[in-house]
Design a protein around this motif. Sequence first.
Motif, mmCIF file in Angstrom:
data_model
loop_
_atom_site.group_PDB
_atom_site.id
_atom_site.type_symbol
_atom_site.label_atom_id
_atom_site.label_comp_id
_atom_site.label_asym_id
_atom_site.label_seq_id
_atom_site.Cartn_x
_atom_site.Cartn_y
_atom_site.Cartn_z
ATOM 1 N N THR A 257 0.803 -1.225 0.000
ATOM 2 C CA THR A 257 0.000 0.000 0.000
ATOM 3 C C THR A 257 0.834 1.272 0.000
ATOM 4 O O THR A 257 0.288 2.373 -0.071
ATOM 5 C CB THR A 257 -0.922 0.030 1.231
ATOM 6 O OG1 THR A 257 -0.109 -0.083 2.417
ATOM 7 C CG2 THR A 257 -1.919 -1.118 1.179
ATOM 8 N N ASN A 258 2.160 1.160 0.102
ATOM 9 C CA ASN A 258 2.989 2.362 0.132
ATOM 10 C C ASN A 258 4.411 2.040 -0.308
ATOM 11 O O ASN A 258 4.807 0.871 -0.409
ATOM 12 C CB ASN A 258 2.987 2.993 1.525
ATOM 13 C CG ASN A 258 3.678 2.121 2.561
ATOM 14 O OD1 ASN A 258 4.907 2.097 2.667
ATOM 15 N ND2 ASN A 258 2.882 1.364 3.322
ATOM 16 N N GLU B 284 1.896 7.058 -0.829
ATOM 17 C CA GLU B 284 0.695 6.232 -0.769
ATOM 18 C C GLU B 284 0.433 5.580 -2.130
ATOM 19 O O GLU B 284 0.547 6.222 -3.176
ATOM 20 C CB GLU B 284 -0.503 7.097 -0.377
ATOM 21 C CG GLU B 284 -1.826 6.359 -0.325
ATOM 22 C CD GLU B 284 -2.997 7.297 -0.173
ATOM 23 O OE1 GLU B 284 -3.841 7.042 0.699
ATOM 24 O OE2 GLU B 284 -3.063 8.295 -0.931
ATOM 25 N N LYS C 86 -2.648 3.975 -3.769
ATOM 26 C CA LYS C 86 -4.081 3.706 -3.628
ATOM 27 C C LYS C 86 -4.476 2.471 -4.430
ATOM 28 O O LYS C 86 -3.946 2.221 -5.521
ATOM 29 C CB LYS C 86 -4.882 4.912 -4.107
ATOM 30 C CG LYS C 86 -5.161 5.930 -3.022
ATOM 31 C CD LYS C 86 -6.216 6.923 -3.485
ATOM 32 C CE LYS C 86 -6.652 7.799 -2.326
ATOM 33 N NZ LYS C 86 -7.719 8.741 -2.749
ATOM 34 N N LYS C 87 -5.435 1.752 -3.902
ATOM 35 C CA LYS C 87 -5.943 0.558 -4.562
ATOM 36 C C LYS C 87 -6.581 0.936 -5.900
ATOM 37 O O LYS C 87 -7.313 1.920 -5.997
ATOM 38 C CB LYS C 87 -6.965 -0.144 -3.664
ATOM 39 C CG LYS C 87 -7.426 -1.492 -4.210
ATOM 40 C CD LYS C 87 -8.365 -2.177 -3.227
ATOM 41 C CE LYS C 87 -8.804 -3.540 -3.760
ATOM 42 N NZ LYS C 87 -9.718 -4.222 -2.803
ATOM 43 N N THR D 264 -4.971 1.920 -8.621
ATOM 44 C CA THR D 264 -4.210 2.885 -9.421
ATOM 45 C C THR D 264 -3.086 2.187 -10.173
ATOM 46 O O THR D 264 -2.612 1.125 -9.777
ATOM 47 C CB THR D 264 -3.622 3.985 -8.520
ATOM 48 O OG1 THR D 264 -2.775 3.376 -7.531
ATOM 49 C CG2 THR D 264 -4.729 4.760 -7.821
ATOM 50 N N ARG E 131 0.157 1.742 -8.112
ATOM 51 C CA ARG E 131 0.163 0.597 -7.188
ATOM 52 C C ARG E 131 0.393 -0.704 -7.951
ATOM 53 O O ARG E 131 1.137 -1.588 -7.497
ATOM 54 C CB ARG E 131 -1.160 0.525 -6.427
ATOM 55 C CG ARG E 131 -1.249 -0.692 -5.501
ATOM 56 C CD ARG E 131 -2.361 -0.522 -4.508
ATOM 57 N NE ARG E 131 -2.572 -1.720 -3.707
ATOM 58 C CZ ARG E 131 -3.384 -1.789 -2.671
ATOM 59 N NH1 ARG E 131 -4.066 -0.718 -2.294
ATOM 60 N NH2 ARG E 131 -3.533 -2.895 -1.998
ATOM 61 N N TYR F 37 1.673 11.919 6.188
ATOM 62 C CA TYR F 37 1.491 10.482 5.973
ATOM 63 C C TYR F 37 2.423 9.757 6.936
ATOM 64 O O TYR F 37 3.626 10.009 6.942
ATOM 65 C CB TYR F 37 1.802 10.145 4.517
ATOM 66 C CG TYR F 37 1.383 8.765 4.050
ATOM 67 C CD1 TYR F 37 0.252 8.140 4.576
ATOM 68 C CD2 TYR F 37 2.113 8.090 3.072
ATOM 69 C CE1 TYR F 37 -0.136 6.881 4.124
ATOM 70 C CE2 TYR F 37 1.733 6.835 2.625
ATOM 71 C CZ TYR F 37 0.609 6.239 3.154
ATOM 72 O OH TYR F 37 0.218 4.988 2.719
ATOM 73 N N LYS G 154 0.538 11.745 -1.331
ATOM 74 C CA LYS G 154 -0.687 10.967 -1.450
ATOM 75 C C LYS G 154 -1.388 11.328 -2.757
ATOM 76 O O LYS G 154 -1.038 12.317 -3.416
ATOM 77 C CB LYS G 154 -1.617 11.224 -0.255
ATOM 78 C CG LYS G 154 -1.013 10.858 1.097
ATOM 79 C CD LYS G 154 -1.951 11.209 2.226
ATOM 80 C CE LYS G 154 -2.616 9.979 2.771
ATOM 81 N NZ LYS G 154 -3.468 10.280 3.946
ATOM 82 N N ASN G 155 -2.404 10.519 -3.095
ATOM 83 C CA ASN G 155 -3.210 10.767 -4.297
ATOM 84 C C ASN G 155 -2.325 10.965 -5.534
ATOM 85 O O ASN G 155 -2.425 11.969 -6.239
ATOM 86 C CB ASN G 155 -4.119 11.984 -4.108
ATOM 87 C CG ASN G 155 -5.110 11.798 -2.974
ATOM 88 O OD1 ASN G 155 -5.531 10.688 -2.671
ATOM 89 N ND2 ASN G 155 -5.460 12.886 -2.312
#
Length: 257
Positions: A125-126, A145, A147-148, A150, A153, A178, A185-186
């Motif tokens: 997840t990171n 991050e 994200k699930k 993406t 990831r 974070y 993030k994002n």
Amino acid sequence: MQAGYKFLVRMLCGLCLVGGFAACQKVDLPSEEGEDTEQSGQTGDKPGNEGHEPGGADEAEDEVPLPPEYEGAWTVAGILSEYEGVDLDTDYEEMVVGYIVGACDGTMKNALFTIDEIRAAGVNTNLLIADSKDERDASRCMPVELKKGTDVREEANLVDNPEALGRRIGLLGLVKTYFKVVGLKNVAYHEWLTNGGDVEEPEPEPEEPEEPEKPEEPEEPEPTPDPDPEPGPIQKDTIIIDSQPGHIEGGRSIGHK
């Protein structure tokens, strides 16, 4: 009396000659070079340079170049310093470039830097990125991050992509708190970079060799007609005579003689 006078004159002349000869002797003066070398404190070396060798640890390492579109991107150290103490409730979109060095298992104190540790913990997840691919100090790393659902990831998590460890990546995302530190993030965009700074081109998929076309089977030649066919039996016309002749309309009866 005259003899004494002549002796006195000769003595005076001799003294004059001796004095003139002494006045004509060369006088040695201290040279400028001698004065410089005798001044105290001058050794020919600049102060503070004793033992310095060019190319040693005092020289900063050359920065790895970036492609033109990344010239304004942050380094990890730069963005951590810039946003330290900043209220990150506001959205700050930034581009940062770094090497993937590990992942974080719930807290920065549990930073993981080997594939075996990351896979054992199942952390997909990171990521942790740093300015050096050999960095092992978590305080110099930035958590990212993943994200699930993406692309970043799918392509960069180290559980499924262990070969991504040590690779250089450019990331565009929001600078946020974070794991209680400055993180990203994002992530809206990512791009793989070579260690020389160029954008990594995807390797072309190997083309499957084409199967050679099968040669067409030659058509069977049509049989050529025999130029001189053998004559068959001669067929004669057969006349059928009705033994009971009748009337043929429009014709005449045929009877036996």
